[in-house]
Design a protein around this motif. Structure first.
Motif, PDB file in Angstrom:
ATOM      1  N   ALA A  51       0.821  -1.216   0.000  1.00 23.88           N
ATOM      2  CA  ALA A  51       0.000   0.000   0.000  1.00 23.88           C
ATOM      3  C   ALA A  51       0.853   1.263   0.000  1.00 23.88           C
ATOM      4  O   ALA A  51       0.499   2.267  -0.619  1.00 23.88           O
ATOM      5  N   LYS A  52       1.996   1.220   0.674  1.00 22.72           N
ATOM      6  CA  LYS A  52       2.860   2.401   0.779  1.00 22.72           C
ATOM      7  C   LYS A  52       3.450   2.809  -0.558  1.00 22.72           C
ATOM      8  O   LYS A  52       3.904   3.959  -0.718  1.00 22.72           O
ATOM      9  N   ASN A  53       3.468   1.899  -1.532  1.00 23.08           N
ATOM     10  CA  ASN A  53       4.070   2.189  -2.829  1.00 23.08           C
ATOM     11  C   ASN A  53       3.107   2.832  -3.819  1.00 23.08           C
ATOM     12  O   ASN A  53       3.520   3.228  -4.911  1.00 23.08           O
ATOM     13  N   LEU A  54       1.833   2.930  -3.465  1.00 25.96           N
ATOM     14  CA  LEU A  54       0.856   3.530  -4.374  1.00 25.96           C
ATOM     15  C   LEU A  54       0.996   5.050  -4.398  1.00 25.96           C
ATOM     16  O   LEU A  54       1.362   5.662  -3.390  1.00 25.96           O
ATOM     17  N   PRO A  55       0.680   5.681  -5.528  1.00 28.58           N
ATOM     18  CA  PRO A  55       0.589   7.145  -5.548  1.00 28.58           C
ATOM     19  C   PRO A  55      -0.462   7.614  -4.543  1.00 28.58           C
ATOM     20  O   PRO A  55      -1.385   6.868  -4.189  1.00 28.58           O
ATOM     21  N   TYR A  56      -0.337   8.870  -4.128  1.00 29.70           N
ATOM     22  CA  TYR A  56      -1.210   9.393  -3.069  1.00 29.70           C
ATOM     23  C   TYR A  56      -2.697   9.221  -3.404  1.00 29.70           C
ATOM     24  O   TYR A  56      -3.484   8.765  -2.577  1.00 29.70           O
ATOM     25  N   GLY A  57      -3.089   9.583  -4.621  1.00 25.88           N
ATOM     26  CA  GLY A  57      -4.506   9.473  -4.988  1.00 25.88           C
ATOM     27  C   GLY A  57      -5.013   8.055  -4.925  1.00 25.88           C
ATOM     28  O   GLY A  57      -6.152   7.802  -4.513  1.00 25.88           O
ATOM     29  N   LYS A  58      -4.170   7.099  -5.321  1.00 30.12           N
ATOM     30  CA  LYS A  58      -4.555   5.688  -5.266  1.00 30.12           C
ATOM     31  C   LYS A  58      -4.641   5.198  -3.817  1.00 30.12           C
ATOM     32  O   LYS A  58      -5.466   4.328  -3.494  1.00 30.12           O
ATOM     33  N   GLN A  59      -3.802   5.736  -2.928  1.00 28.57           N
ATOM     34  CA  GLN A  59      -3.908   5.377  -1.517  1.00 28.57           C
ATOM     35  C   GLN A  59      -5.251   5.835  -0.950  1.00 28.57           C
ATOM     36  O   GLN A  59      -5.879   5.125  -0.156  1.00 28.57           O
ATOM     37  N   ARG A  60      -5.682   7.026  -1.368  1.00 26.59           N
ATOM     38  CA  ARG A  60      -7.003   7.509  -0.946  1.00 26.59           C
ATOM     39  C   ARG A  60      -8.098   6.550  -1.430  1.00 26.59           C
ATOM     40  O   ARG A  60      -9.018   6.207  -0.684  1.00 26.59           O
ATOM     41  N   GLU A  61      -8.005   6.140  -2.673  1.00 28.66           N
ATOM     42  CA  GLU A  61      -9.006   5.231  -3.219  1.00 28.66           C
ATOM     43  C   GLU A  61      -8.976   3.887  -2.502  1.00 28.66           C
ATOM     44  O   GLU A  61     -10.026   3.289  -2.249  1.00 28.66           O
ATOM     45  N   LEU A  62      -7.785   3.420  -2.168  1.00 25.91           N
ATOM     46  CA  LEU A  62      -7.669   2.150  -1.448  1.00 25.91           C
ATOM     47  C   LEU A  62      -8.321   2.241  -0.078  1.00 25.91           C
ATOM     48  O   LEU A  62      -8.995   1.291   0.354  1.00 25.91           O
ATOM     49  N   GLU A  63      -8.158   3.360   0.598  1.00 29.17           N
ATOM     50  CA  GLU A  63      -8.794   3.506   1.907  1.00 29.17           C
ATOM     51  C   GLU A  63     -10.317   3.478   1.777  1.00 29.17           C
ATOM     52  O   GLU A  63     -11.011   2.891   2.604  1.00 29.17           O
ATOM     53  N   ILE A  64     -10.835   4.107   0.731  1.00 26.74           N
ATOM     54  CA  ILE A  64     -12.282   4.073   0.498  1.00 26.74           C
ATOM     55  C   ILE A  64     -12.723   2.654   0.156  1.00 26.74           C
ATOM     56  O   ILE A  64     -13.765   2.182   0.634  1.00 26.74           O
ATOM     57  N   ALA A  65     -11.930   1.949  -0.655  1.00 31.20           N
ATOM     58  CA  ALA A  65     -12.251   0.565  -1.006  1.00 31.20           C
ATOM     59  C   ALA A  65     -12.309  -0.310   0.239  1.00 31.20           C
ATOM     60  O   ALA A  65     -13.199  -1.164   0.375  1.00 31.20           O
ATOM     61  N   ARG A  66     -11.366  -0.133   1.153  1.00 28.41           N
ATOM     62  CA  ARG A  66     -11.364  -0.920   2.384  1.00 28.41           C
ATOM     63  C   ARG A  66     -12.611  -0.637   3.222  1.00 28.41           C
ATOM     64  O   ARG A  66     -13.218  -1.544   3.785  1.00 28.41           O
TER      65      ARG A  66
END
Length: 260
Positions: free
Chosen positions: A155-170
């Motif tokens: 997760a730490k390797n994702l671009p910032y915007g994708k990290q935001r999307e991942l948090e929403i996905a979780r």
């Protein structure tokens, strides 16, 4: 009847009143924005509703049930999910594992019976079925956010915007009825924000109610069915984007008041 509502909700920290007797109503399949200047009490209100903090007084109701005193994990299992202003991913775990945790949290366990052999059989069947449910659900949300191609990345390797999307996905993996987003566009560039606007609308179109705190007024005005405005812990306005945009109290809260 509102899907979620509060009655005279109040949160005090010593002599500071962070949320002052606030009444809000959130209706199913809507997008509601909570706005206000810094320090207005927005995140404190979120925390009080979602069980990360407790109110000094007042009540919170969800689907007609009083959830005021419930801890956060029980509120999540009832169907309320949230994200945070500062991203809280498991950064040393993969994208796929982060979403799987969200789904695993929502699943219930089989009832224990007196027969040991029967318990063993039930447990084996449950585990197999549960693993498939977690896998299928996680794949669904990774696909929704176009994250399947990075499912094995940390997760730490994702671009910032994708990290935001991942948090929403979780958060969505818990299968909520209502999703609280705390400043989801914070730190995003213009293209990421445009993508986020479309994503929030897609989430609403799935039948999931969305409530968000946000400072990006373009995003707020473009996607909100209703806007609630806080200032110094008090609700000072509520209405459609057009009504709020032209509200004198809102203008004063953001721009100040001139002395004649």
């Amino acid at each position: 009847m509102p899907l979620l509502y509060t009655q005279d909700l109040r949160r005090e920290f010593g002599g500071v009143i962070a949320v002052s007797d606030v009444d809000i109503e959130i209706y199913k399949n809507s997008i509601t924005a909570l706005i206000g200047p810094n320090g207005a009490g927005k995140t404190t209100l979120f925390n009080t509703i979602t069980g990360l903090d407790f109110s000094t007084s007042g009540r919170v109701f969800f689907k007609g049930e009083d959830i005021t005193e419930l801890p956060a994990y029980k509120i999540t299992r009832l169907g309320i999910a949230r994200t945070f202003q500062n991203i809280r991913l498991f950064k040393e775990m993969t994208v796929f594992e982060n979403v799987m945790i969200g789904r695993h949290f929502r699943d219930t366990h089989p009832k224990i019976v007196k027969n040991d052999l029967l318990n063993f059989v039930i447990g084996k069947v449950y585990i197999k079925k549960n693993e498939k449910n977690i896998y299928d659900n996680s794949i669904k949300w990774l696909d929704f956010f176009d994250l399947l191609n990075v499912r094995d990345e940390y997760a730490k390797n994702l671009p910032y915007g994708k990290q935001r999307e991942l948090e929403i996905a979780r958060a969505l993996a818990t299968e909520p009825d209502i999703l609280f987003l705390d400043e989801p566009a914070a730190g995003m560039n213009a293209s990421e924000t445009d993508r986020l606007m479309k994503t929030i609308k897609r989430i609403r179109d799935l039948g999931i109610t969305v409530v968000l705190i946000e400072h990006d007024m373009k995003l707020v005005m473009n996607i909100s069915d209703k806007i609630i405005v806080l200032n110094y812990g008090k609700k000072i306005a509520e209405g459609t984007p057009e009504q709020v945009r032209n509200n004198k109290d809102v203008i004063e809260a953001y721009l100040g008041k001139t002395n004649d």
